[in-house]
Design an enzyme around this catalytic site. Sequence first.
Site, PDB file in Angstrom:
ATOM      1  N   HIS A  16     -52.022  19.819   9.313  1.00 37.27           N
ATOM      2  CA  HIS A  16     -52.116  18.372   9.246  1.00 37.27           C
ATOM      3  C   HIS A  16     -53.103  17.340   9.459  1.00 37.27           C
ATOM      4  CE1 HIS A  16     -47.983  19.620   8.738  1.00 37.27           C
ATOM      5  NE2 HIS A  16     -47.203  18.509   8.652  1.00 37.27           N
ATOM      6  N   ASP A  19      -7.800  -5.865  -3.936  1.00 40.54           N
ATOM      7  CA  ASP A  19      -7.553  -4.707  -4.802  1.00 40.54           C
ATOM      8  C   ASP A  19      -7.910  -5.104  -6.360  1.00 40.54           C
ATOM      9  OD1 ASP A  19      -6.560  -2.964  -3.225  1.00 40.54           O
ATOM     10  OD2 ASP A  19      -4.384  -3.126  -3.377  1.00 40.54           O
ATOM     11  N   GLU A  28      -8.979   1.926   6.118  1.00 40.80           N
ATOM     12  CA  GLU A  28      -9.571   1.375   4.695  1.00 40.80           C
ATOM     13  C   GLU A  28      -9.450   0.043   4.529  1.00 40.80           C
ATOM     14  OE1 GLU A  28      -8.799   2.905   0.292  1.00 40.80           O
ATOM     15  OE2 GLU A  28      -7.241   2.964   1.420  1.00 40.80           O
ATOM     16  N   HIS A  29      -8.318  -0.677   4.499  1.00 43.80           N
ATOM     17  CA  HIS A  29      -8.071  -1.914   4.313  1.00 43.80           C
ATOM     18  C   HIS A  29      -7.608  -2.411   5.872  1.00 43.80           C
ATOM     19  CE1 HIS A  29      -6.967  -0.054   0.662  1.00 43.80           C
ATOM     20  NE2 HIS A  29      -7.925  -1.006   0.137  1.00 43.80           N
ATOM     21  N   GLN A  69       1.020  -0.987   0.115  1.00 41.37           N
ATOM     22  CA  GLN A  69      -0.082  -0.103  -0.166  1.00 41.37           C
ATOM     23  C   GLN A  69       0.888   1.167  -0.104  1.00 41.37           C
ATOM     24  OE1 GLN A  69      -3.619  -0.077  -0.390  1.00 41.37           O
ATOM     25  NE2 GLN A  69      -2.698  -1.981  -1.056  1.00 41.37           N
TER      26      GLN A  69
END
Length: 440
Positions: free
Chosen positions: A425, A366, A332-333, A262
Amino acid sequence: MISRIDLRGDALPEGTALRDLLPRAEFDVEAALEKVRPICEDVRHRGTAALIDYAERFDGVALERIRVPAAALDAALADLDPDVRAALEESIRRARIVHRAQRRTDHTTQVVPGGTVTEKWVPVERVGLYAPGGRSVYPSSVIMNVVPAQEAGVGSIALASPPQKEHGGLPHPTILAACALLGVEEVYAVGGAQAVAMFAYGTDECAPANMVTGPGNIWVAAAKRYFTGRIGIDTEAGPTEIAVLADATADPAHVAADLISQAEHDPLAAAVLVTDSAELADAVERELKPQVAAARHADERIVPALGGRQSAIVLVDGVDEGLRVVDAYGAEHLEIQTADAAAVADRVRNAGAVFVGPWSPVSLGDYAAGSNHVLPTGGCACHSSGLSVQSFLRGIHVVDYTRDALAEVTHHVVTLAEAEDLPAHGAALKARFGWEVPGK
């Protein structure tokens, strides 16, 4: 090469205090916002002419048009290396298997006799997808964006990728070949914030989109923020991140290789090892040296990424404490390389994607696990999800009540309307029953 943070011995702090102890890249989208604002507004007012000017200014290419001709897509696919084509086709096949299973079906709930609420799932009408083309070229990102949009049933899909000087002003041919494999015919040679503006406002060549997805640099992220509210976005993607939670059972060569995998994306990429084993930490550091030295992008990407403030080895007292750290980090990972990795992974609450054991590295995700690699960064995994079919669907509630079903609940509606000082209403229901309240 990589710093250490020692969190052993003392009780870990809670919440924000723990997050503040962990490494994170500087990624100031707000500062970039002021720089992309004039670009976006220029595209709004001058359309294609502005896009052509920015292609010359930022990419060094002189374009006559921004849409990629169909012949260029066909040629890119015809010239594609057969091995690369086979790998892309397998990646597409696996992604379709996973994302097709994410499709939602309409569901009708009978609330009372004669009263139903149906949740209907409707795809976004048109999406603009972005494929980066800076330091690296990412045909895999084309797959990860296009496949879930197609499986969601999006009717109109366009893709933008920066023009490349060395390819005659077209996006990289592998990007174009991936588009051709996926059947995406509307492709534009536009990069950066101006691509997001093109999709948001539309031009004479490109119709406006309802949504923009896809990773990019800080200028793309800032443009997404600028247009939030006008268009839907997936996420303001920041630099990529990997966190590895490992104990003494992990192979240090595997861990080092995964951190490097990464780090080679970008000097701002984050690589974090969380471990309760000082011996493993030492062994990983020893492994990093020869592996980094042998890597292609060592000097310009990997070394600054591993040595930056966003990367570190974090020492903890045990796996339980390690779980608290990675949940606070919200990677993220996230790889789990511990004894009984599946059970540990099942306890993770905050991650874009979790990779279980030594044979499920991030690199697999990936490209060819079938999962999606467009994932939340910068800790956003604590509240956001990665790209999926659901990203391109809207849930619409369809309410269908008969006269009797409405009559049965009218007195409750009138009571709540009066409690909120919104008598009109309640009057909307009374008008249907001769201004009487049924049941009273």
